[in-house]
Scaffold this active site. Sequence first.
Site, short mmCIF file in Angstrom:
data_model
loop_
_atom_site.label_atom_id
_atom_site.label_comp_id
_atom_site.label_asym_id
_atom_site.label_seq_id
_atom_site.Cartn_x
_atom_site.Cartn_y
_atom_site.Cartn_z
N PRO A 218 57.26 82.04 -5.13
CA PRO A 218 55.99 82.33 -4.45
C PRO A 218 55.12 81.09 -4.51
O PRO A 218 54.90 80.51 -5.58
CB PRO A 218 55.39 83.47 -5.29
CG PRO A 218 56.06 83.37 -6.63
CD PRO A 218 57.41 82.78 -6.39
N CYS B 177 50.52 81.12 -13.25
CA CYS B 177 49.64 80.24 -12.47
C CYS B 177 48.51 79.72 -13.36
O CYS B 177 47.82 80.51 -14.02
CB CYS B 177 49.06 80.99 -11.28
SG CYS B 177 48.00 79.96 -10.24
N GLY C 211 61.02 72.34 -11.20
CA GLY C 211 61.61 71.03 -11.11
C GLY C 211 63.00 70.96 -10.51
O GLY C 211 63.64 69.90 -10.56
N ARG D 139 59.08 73.73 -4.48
CA ARG D 139 58.65 72.79 -3.45
C ARG D 139 59.79 72.23 -2.61
O ARG D 139 59.62 71.96 -1.43
CB ARG D 139 57.87 71.64 -4.11
CG ARG D 139 56.36 71.81 -4.13
CD ARG D 139 55.90 73.00 -4.89
NE ARG D 139 54.48 73.28 -4.62
CZ ARG D 139 53.89 74.41 -4.97
NH1 ARG D 139 54.56 75.35 -5.59
NH2 ARG D 139 52.62 74.62 -4.69
#
Length: 351
Positions: free
Chosen positions: A32, A115, A233, A254
């Site tokens: 997410p 988060c 990562g 990402r």
Amino acid sequence: MSATEQHENAGTPLDLHDGSRYAASLRLSVAPMMDWTDRHCRVFHRLLAPQARLYTEMVHANAVVLGDRERLLGFDPVEHPVALQLGGSEPALLAQAARIGAQWGYDEVNLNCGCPSDRVQAGRFGACLMREPALVGDSVAAMIAAVVGLDRAVPVTVKCRLGVDDDHDFDRFMAFIDTVAAAGCAMFVVHARNAWLKGLSPKENREVPPLRYDWAYRLKRERPHLQVVVNGGIASMAEALAHLGHVDGAMLGRVAYHDPYTLHRADAALRGVQPRPRAELLRALRPYVEAQLAQGVALKHITRHVLGLFHGQPGGRAFRQVLSEGAHLPGADWSVLERALAATAGQRRAA
């Protein structure tokens, strides 16, 4: 091939009694990501990865209960299996939101305990919940109780960090896991870093604290009955697949957004099929794009998620440039994407 035709099980909620499909969806997932993994992004990712589990952006439980549910929770059936990630720290409110999410058809409800942003700290949720395992346990128990009795089983899961700030005590991490597992949570997505609540931005929190995958691996060894997915990562297909030798799943973040073809290659490797060409994958998105345009959605809201499809390839810059310059114009339609593909093809021939 349309988005709906990408996978024989697409468009139907995940049946948790189908063990093979459930396990397959855990092996590869997309994290997410706020402002990124919206419904348009997830449809594109489903084309790239027919078996992967997809997650929504984090939505606060209060917004789910009181807000515009179609805007916040609406999704295309092709997205299955898809999980709703919730933020919050009030068990009763989280329980309401979990039940609403399950009724909307989500295959999983995930509680964010990772988060580190200032906003979530101010609201006493996200990574700061790592310091309150009893509260997380109470929240998970309430969420599970809220979805019991629905037409289908919907698991409640937790995404967490290893700890916060300079807490490097593995036993404390395990105590958090054990407390939450005792409340009924059987699956943990472990972002294998600490979260620094002071002194680091959210971006720095994804990069600066050292990765310790060995903690996630050890968790799986010592609690083999739990499902453990590792996150943080992971930058290549090879890295994602390597984690599967130690845990139940790998979650891409990402890299799945900036270089989405990596997601496709990882999914293809797990399914034992050859990757499809990038242009073919993009053209499979056309029925969805045209349906959204017909509903008044601006092209730019969809194309922003595909900018990285030709990342690192000849013509990748031209592809992004055509989309960036053309998708926001009034009346922009599918032809903009065809021009972007043509620019890419021209660059590849020149190379």
